[in-house]
Write a protein that holds these residues in place. Structure first.
Motif, short mmCIF file in Angstrom:
data_model
loop_
_atom_site.label_atom_id
_atom_site.label_comp_id
_atom_site.label_asym_id
_atom_site.label_seq_id
_atom_site.Cartn_x
_atom_site.Cartn_y
_atom_site.Cartn_z
N ASP A 163 0.83 -1.21 0.00
CA ASP A 163 0.00 0.00 0.00
C ASP A 163 0.86 1.26 0.00
OD1 ASP A 163 -2.66 -1.13 0.02
OD2 ASP A 163 -2.26 -1.79 2.07
N GLU A 164 1.95 1.22 0.75
CA GLU A 164 2.88 2.35 0.77
C GLU A 164 3.45 2.58 -0.63
OE1 GLU A 164 7.11 3.65 2.94
OE2 GLU A 164 6.40 1.56 2.99
N HIS A 165 3.78 1.49 -1.30
CA HIS A 165 4.30 1.58 -2.67
C HIS A 165 3.28 2.25 -3.59
CE1 HIS A 165 4.12 -0.03 -6.80
NE2 HIS A 165 5.42 0.15 -6.80
N ASP A 166 2.02 1.83 -3.50
CA ASP A 166 1.01 2.37 -4.40
C ASP A 166 0.78 3.86 -4.17
OD1 ASP A 166 0.87 -0.16 -5.38
OD2 ASP A 166 -1.17 -0.59 -4.68
N ARG A 167 0.85 4.29 -2.91
CA ARG A 167 0.73 5.72 -2.63
C ARG A 167 1.93 6.48 -3.17
NH1 ARG A 167 -1.12 3.59 2.35
NH2 ARG A 167 0.93 3.95 3.31
N ALA A 168 3.10 5.87 -3.04
CA ALA A 168 4.33 6.53 -3.50
C ALA A 168 4.34 6.70 -5.02
CB ALA A 168 5.55 5.74 -3.04
N VAL A 169 3.99 5.64 -5.75
CA VAL A 169 4.03 5.76 -7.22
C VAL A 169 2.91 6.66 -7.73
CG1 VAL A 169 5.24 3.58 -7.61
CG2 VAL A 169 2.73 3.59 -7.52
N ALA A 170 1.82 6.75 -6.97
CA ALA A 170 0.78 7.72 -7.35
C ALA A 170 1.35 9.13 -7.36
CB ALA A 170 -0.40 7.63 -6.39
N LEU A 171 2.21 9.40 -6.37
CA LEU A 171 2.80 10.74 -6.24
C LEU A 171 3.90 10.99 -7.27
CD1 LEU A 171 3.22 13.42 -4.68
CD2 LEU A 171 4.78 12.16 -3.17
N VAL A 172 4.82 10.04 -7.43
CA VAL A 172 6.03 10.31 -8.21
C VAL A 172 5.96 9.82 -9.65
CG1 VAL A 172 7.43 10.22 -6.11
CG2 VAL A 172 7.25 8.18 -7.55
N SER A 173 4.93 9.07 -10.01
CA SER A 173 4.86 8.51 -11.36
C SER A 173 3.49 8.70 -12.02
CB SER A 173 5.21 7.02 -11.32
OG SER A 173 5.07 6.42 -12.59
N HIS A 174 2.45 8.24 -11.36
CA HIS A 174 1.14 8.20 -12.01
C HIS A 174 0.51 9.59 -12.16
CE1 HIS A 174 0.85 3.79 -10.39
NE2 HIS A 174 1.84 3.98 -11.23
N THR A 175 0.55 10.39 -11.09
CA THR A 175 0.01 11.75 -11.20
C THR A 175 0.82 12.61 -12.16
OG1 THR A 175 -0.94 11.62 -8.98
CG2 THR A 175 -0.62 13.82 -9.91
N PRO A 176 2.16 12.58 -12.12
CA PRO A 176 2.92 13.35 -13.12
C PRO A 176 2.54 13.00 -14.56
CG PRO A 176 4.38 12.69 -11.35
CD PRO A 176 3.06 12.01 -11.09
N GLN A 177 2.24 11.72 -14.82
CA GLN A 177 1.81 11.35 -16.17
C GLN A 177 0.53 12.08 -16.56
OE1 GLN A 177 3.10 9.28 -18.69
NE2 GLN A 177 1.40 10.19 -19.82
N LEU A 178 -0.45 12.08 -15.67
CA LEU A 178 -1.71 12.75 -15.97
C LEU A 178 -1.53 14.26 -16.12
CD1 LEU A 178 -4.38 10.95 -13.75
CD2 LEU A 178 -4.33 11.09 -16.24
N VAL A 179 -0.74 14.85 -15.23
CA VAL A 179 -0.52 16.30 -15.30
C VAL A 179 0.20 16.66 -16.60
CG1 VAL A 179 0.67 18.25 -14.23
CG2 VAL A 179 -0.57 16.61 -12.80
N VAL A 208 -3.83 12.43 -4.76
CA VAL A 208 -2.78 13.39 -5.10
C VAL A 208 -3.32 14.46 -6.04
CG1 VAL A 208 -0.49 13.69 -6.11
CG2 VAL A 208 -0.99 11.63 -4.80
N LEU A 209 -4.13 14.05 -7.01
CA LEU A 209 -4.70 15.02 -7.95
C LEU A 209 -5.59 16.03 -7.23
CD1 LEU A 209 -5.70 13.17 -11.24
CD2 LEU A 209 -4.07 15.04 -10.97
N ALA A 210 -6.28 15.58 -6.19
CA ALA A 210 -7.12 16.51 -5.42
C ALA A 210 -6.27 17.60 -4.77
CB ALA A 210 -7.91 15.74 -4.36
N GLU A 211 -5.08 17.21 -4.28
CA GLU A 211 -4.18 18.21 -3.70
C GLU A 211 -3.66 19.17 -4.77
OE1 GLU A 211 -1.11 16.08 -1.72
OE2 GLU A 211 -2.42 15.25 -0.18
N VAL A 212 -3.34 18.61 -5.95
CA VAL A 212 -2.91 19.47 -7.06
C VAL A 212 -4.04 20.42 -7.46
CG1 VAL A 212 -2.16 19.49 -9.47
CG2 VAL A 212 -1.25 17.77 -7.91
N ALA A 213 -5.26 19.90 -7.49
CA ALA A 213 -6.41 20.73 -7.86
C ALA A 213 -6.60 21.88 -6.88
CB ALA A 213 -7.67 19.87 -7.92
N THR A 214 -6.35 21.62 -5.60
CA THR A 214 -6.44 22.69 -4.60
C THR A 214 -5.42 23.78 -4.90
OG1 THR A 214 -7.23 21.16 -2.90
CG2 THR A 214 -6.23 23.22 -2.14
N ASP A 215 -4.20 23.37 -5.24
CA ASP A 215 -3.18 24.36 -5.60
C ASP A 215 -3.56 25.11 -6.87
OD1 ASP A 215 -1.42 24.26 -3.51
OD2 ASP A 215 0.01 22.90 -4.46
N LEU A 216 -4.12 24.40 -7.85
CA LEU A 216 -4.53 25.06 -9.09
C LEU A 216 -5.61 26.10 -8.83
CD1 LEU A 216 -4.61 22.07 -11.61
CD2 LEU A 216 -3.06 24.03 -11.66
#
Length: 361
Positions: free
Chosen positions: A167-183, A234-242
């Motif tokens: 689970d820690e891995h999945d949260r980490a890759v969401a931050l450093v890999s998966h969300t950057p791809q979408l952004v 993670v995207l929700a946090e990015v959306a807040t910043d946006l």
């Protein structure tokens, strides 16, 4: 490890197979599309024929949604002493394996943190994993034998083992890999219908931000569908910043001095937090990032120019820590940014000038 079977001969599977073959392991290849396995075999990744007996390790290199069924089938066939997968999401496949009644003592979930924008066996390289983190997610059920086989695989691929909870891995890759791809994809999507005059102004900044937007959509649909919750968080946090950035920029447009001051503070806060986050990205060899001096050199777009400038830097006794190339719009030239230790920059600048290079500020 003497023998291995790689199931799934796309980029990851073929790259792992090529690395194992180069280290003397006898590798067999299997894919739901036999022609793809034959392509990987033709590249030297192993044999597309089935193994005659049990192999030491099965490496399952298929999309996350297919890991459990593929691995369960491999265990039913008794193909190996140990089994692992290399999918980019770990918690979901493990739950699916439990539901299918798989022998989890002979399985370990892993994820090599490496990849390319291209996919398929033709994109595979034996050195894809060299120096890259390779996450292992053992649990209390994981047997010693399969853990050792996984560590041996990582060593043979010259990667760096990192142990994490799934689970820690999945949260980490969401931050450093998966969300950057979408952004990256969302920024690139702004260019789809942009005016040609705007697109012609594209420089290195937009190229850097949108580089991974060229990745294969089908592959990323598989990944994102397997890790939607952590990515959405993670995207929700990015959306807040946006949202905050939009409000701050509107404030900067205001005739009200207080709103302009508040807007400026909001934008500065985002930029400063971005600086602080960027400073945490590991540098060379996974060490703390360093501040390098940039020596910018004008270079012609012709064969041998990069080799010549690297050779001249070497002759000056300077190690190039990193390099970037900015292409000049409408010109057969570009700017090469050579990143070096600050103490080496003056000597390199002088040496390159002496060899006829045009240094740019």
């Amino acid at each position: 490890m003497r023998t291995a079977l790689v199931i799934g001969t796309g980029l990851m599977g073929t790259s792992a197979a090529l690395a194992l073959v180069s280290r003397g392991v006898e590798v067999y290849l299997e894919d739901h599309d036999p022609s793809v396995a034959r392509t990987a075999a033709a590249l030297g990744a192993g044999s597309a024929l089935p193994p005659e007996g049990q192999v030491d390790l099965v490496v399952v290199a298929v999309p996350p949604a297919h890991v459990a069924a593929t691995l369960a089938d491999a265990q039913r066939r008794g193909l190996a002493r140990g089994y692992l997968d290399v999918a980019s999401v770990k918690a979901g496949p493990r739950r699916d394996l439990q539901a299918l009644g798989c022998d989890l003592s002979r399985y370990i979930g892993t994820h090599p943190m490496a990849g390319r924008e291209r996919s398929g066996p033709l994109a595979g390289t034996a050195d894809l994993f060299e120096g890259r983190p390779w996450v292992l997610t053992p649990t209390r059920e994981t047997g010693t034998e399969v853990l050792n086989l996984a560590l041996e695989l990582v060593a043979l691929c010259r990667a760096v083992p990192v142990v994490m909870d799934a689970d820690e891995h999945d949260r980490a890759v969401a931050l450093v890999s998966h969300t950057p791809q979408l952004v990256s994809s969302m920024v690139a999507a702004r260019l789809q219908h942009a005016e040609d005059t705007a697109v012609r102004l594209c420089g290195q900044g937009i190229r850097d931000v949108t580089r991974i937007a060229g990745s294969e959509p089908g592959m990323w649909m598989d990944i994102l569908a397997a890790n939607p919750g952590p990515v959405a968080d993670v995207l929700a946090e990015v959306a807040t910043d946006l949202t905050g950035a939009v409000e701050a920029l509107r404030g900067l447009q205001s005739a009200d001095e207080d709103k302009r001051r508040t807007g400026a503070a909001g934008i500065e806060d985002i930029l400063l937090r971005g600086n602080a986050g960027r400073d945490r990205v590991p540098g060379k060899h996974g060490t703390a990032p360093k501040a390098y001096e940039v020596v910018a050199v004008l270079i012609g777009d012709q064969p041998g120019e990069l080799a010549r400038i690297f050779a001249d830097a070497g002759a000056a006794g300077v190690n190039i820590e990193d390099v970037r190339i900015e292409h000049s719009t409408g010109q057969q030239a570009g700017r090469v940014q050579l990143m070096v230790e600050p103490a080496a920059a003056p000597g390199l600048t002088s040496a390159l000038r002496d060899r006829g290079w045009s240094i740019r500020s």
